[in-house]
Motif scaffolding. Structure first.
Motif, short mmCIF file in Angstrom:
data_model
loop_
_atom_site.label_atom_id
_atom_site.label_comp_id
_atom_site.label_asym_id
_atom_site.label_seq_id
_atom_site.Cartn_x
_atom_site.Cartn_y
_atom_site.Cartn_z
N PHE A 150 4.90 -6.07 -16.53
CA PHE A 150 3.71 -6.41 -15.75
C PHE A 150 3.85 -7.79 -15.09
O PHE A 150 3.53 -7.95 -13.91
CB PHE A 150 2.47 -6.38 -16.66
N ILE A 151 4.35 -8.76 -15.85
CA ILE A 151 4.52 -10.12 -15.30
C ILE A 151 5.54 -10.12 -14.17
O ILE A 151 5.34 -10.75 -13.12
CB ILE A 151 4.92 -11.09 -16.41
N LEU A 152 6.65 -9.41 -14.36
CA LEU A 152 7.67 -9.37 -13.33
C LEU A 152 7.18 -8.67 -12.07
O LEU A 152 7.66 -8.95 -10.96
CB LEU A 152 8.92 -8.64 -13.86
N SER A 153 6.21 -7.79 -12.21
CA SER A 153 5.68 -7.07 -11.05
C SER A 153 4.68 -7.90 -10.25
O SER A 153 4.53 -7.69 -9.04
CB SER A 153 5.00 -5.76 -11.50
N TRP A 154 4.01 -8.88 -10.91
CA TRP A 154 2.89 -9.56 -10.26
C TRP A 154 3.01 -11.09 -10.21
O TRP A 154 2.13 -11.75 -9.64
CB TRP A 154 1.58 -9.20 -10.98
N TRP A 155 4.08 -11.69 -10.75
CA TRP A 155 4.14 -13.15 -10.84
C TRP A 155 4.11 -13.82 -9.47
O TRP A 155 3.59 -14.92 -9.31
CB TRP A 155 5.42 -13.56 -11.58
N TRP A 156 4.62 -13.16 -8.45
CA TRP A 156 4.77 -13.77 -7.14
C TRP A 156 3.46 -13.85 -6.36
O TRP A 156 3.35 -14.62 -5.39
CB TRP A 156 5.78 -12.96 -6.30
N VAL A 157 2.44 -13.08 -6.79
CA VAL A 157 1.19 -13.02 -6.02
C VAL A 157 0.52 -14.39 -5.94
O VAL A 157 0.08 -14.83 -4.87
CB VAL A 157 0.24 -11.98 -6.64
N GLY A 158 0.46 -15.09 -7.07
CA GLY A 158 -0.19 -16.40 -7.07
C GLY A 158 0.51 -17.41 -6.19
O GLY A 158 -0.14 -18.30 -5.62
N PHE A 159 1.83 -17.31 -6.05
CA PHE A 159 2.58 -18.27 -5.26
C PHE A 159 2.39 -18.06 -3.76
O PHE A 159 2.46 -19.02 -2.99
CB PHE A 159 4.07 -18.20 -5.60
N VAL A 160 2.17 -16.84 -3.34
CA VAL A 160 2.10 -16.57 -1.90
C VAL A 160 0.66 -16.50 -1.39
O VAL A 160 0.44 -16.47 -0.18
CB VAL A 160 2.84 -15.27 -1.55
N THR A 161 -0.33 -16.47 -2.31
CA THR A 161 -1.71 -16.32 -1.86
C THR A 161 -2.16 -17.51 -1.03
O THR A 161 -2.67 -17.36 0.08
CB THR A 161 -2.65 -16.12 -3.06
N PHE A 162 -1.96 -18.72 -1.55
CA PHE A 162 -2.43 -19.90 -0.81
C PHE A 162 -1.70 -20.08 0.52
O PHE A 162 -2.35 -20.35 1.55
CB PHE A 162 -2.28 -21.16 -1.67
#
Length: 362
Positions: A129-141
């Motif tokens: 789950f973490i590997l699937s979603w970790w990048w979302v927080g970095f690209v949102t801003f």
């Protein structure tokens, strides 16, 4: 259902939907839509498809391209139509309307799969789950900044400066310096209410997490039964403490941060402000009777730091929304002498030294 809205400034606003709106009427096969989560929703019995619906005025600043006017309308499917329901589905639609009741923005959030129970993921499932979603927080801003640039440079939309939060919202988290200043200000109020000629009971809400509402009352004197003057002081944002130290007089801080300013600039809220002259009267011994308190010994370095603080003190930054019309032909300068502020004199004095140490220990 509790709806929490956050903005990029760390401020929050929560809304309560009590579900009192009648459930949505039964749907027929002709009226059902098959888009998005409605396909998943068809798995739920029609009689269980209750909705949370509500409309409220927009009183929280989120986007710089929208003012704090207008209203929100929310339509949300109840994810738990029964207590023992094991497959909750999300389907929320929120509509932003202008002050003229024109639709400006429609956003929808809905489930595309089954809900995940964290207690049943296991170590491998958690890692996946973490590997699937970790990048979302970095690209949102960065995405927000990119889209804001398009709206500003291409669409030329008007930018609304951020107003301070209202009493219905939660301000940003305080800095470590603001927490220290809060303790000093709270102790100052404790001493102040016991040195005025009128008995006061202050309800003080500090806008600091995990700090309960403080009741600050005049110490009871045997044989003296006088009614208390009740007043509530509510800090709307910790920025009040940062701005407070710029003022020489506490009364001026209350005036400019709360009473005589635009509502959008307020960092403080007061009930019964007409009582302030009694609380901040000229008879306060914090101002006029320093010679009656024991002297405090300070080193040469400490005195130098206090002298620099007094010389470098300047007015706080101008608020986002000007109170008076700006005229380029008029130059306003503050020619008043800048002595130690009332808060300075308290901290430098005997009561302040003891109160500050005890406040830090708390």
């Amino acid at each position: 259902m509790i709806l929490e809205v956050n903005n990029t400034f760390g401020e929050r606003r929560m809304y309560l939907l009590d579900g009192s709106t009648p459930a949505s009427p039964p749907r027929t096969s002709d009226s059902e839509q098959t888009s998005g989560s409605e396909e998943h929703g068809s798995q739920i019995p029609v009689r269980a498809k209750s909705k949370f619906t509500d409309v409220w005025m927009k009183d929280f600043h989120v986007s710089p391209f929208n003012s704090r006017k207008g209203s929100y309308a929310l339509k949300a499917q109840n994810p738990f139509p029964s207590v023992d329901y094991e497959n909750p589905l999300i389907d929320n639609t929120i509509t932003l309307k202008s002050s003229k009741d024109h639709g400006k923005l429609v956003a929808r959030l809905f489930s595309t799969g089954k809900a995940i129970d964290p207690n049943q993921l296991g170590s491998l499932g958690t890692l996946r789950f973490i590997l699937s979603w970790w990048w979302v927080g970095f690209v949102t801003f960065p995405r927000i900044v990119r889209e804001a640039g398009k709206i500003f440079f291409k669409r030329k939309l008007h930018v609304w400066f951020r107003p301070e939060v209202l009493t219905s919202s939660v301000g940003r988290p305080p800095t470590s310096a603001e927490i220290t200043l809060y303790k000093v200000f709270r102790n100052y109020l404790h001493v102040l209410v016991n040195q005025t000629e009128v008995d006061f009971c202050i309800t003080f809400k500090a806008s600091v997490p995990n700090i309960p509402t403080d009741k600050i009352a005049t110490t009871h004197v045997p044989g003296r039964n006088r009614p208390y003057k009740n007043i509530e002081i509510r800090v709307l944002t910790p920025a009040f403490y940062s701005r407070l130290i710029h003022y020489t007089y506490i009364s001026e801080a209350f005036d400019r941060e709360c009473i005589f300013t635009d509502e959008r600039n307020r960092t403080l809220w007061l009930c019964r402000p007409q009582l302030l002259p009694l609380l901040l009267s000229e008879c306060s011994s914090i101002r006029l009777k320093d010679e009656d308190t024991p002297p405090v010994r300070r080193s040469y370095l400490d005195e130098l730091r206090w002298w620099l603080l007094k010389k470098l003190r300047c007015p706080p930054a101008d608020p986002a929304y000007s109170v008076t019309p700006q005229d380029s032909a008029v130059n306003v300068d503050d020619i008043r002498a800048r002595p130690f502020s009332e808060l300075d004199r308290y901290v430098r004095g005997y009561f302040g030294q003891h109160g500050f140490v005890s406040g830090l220990q708390r």
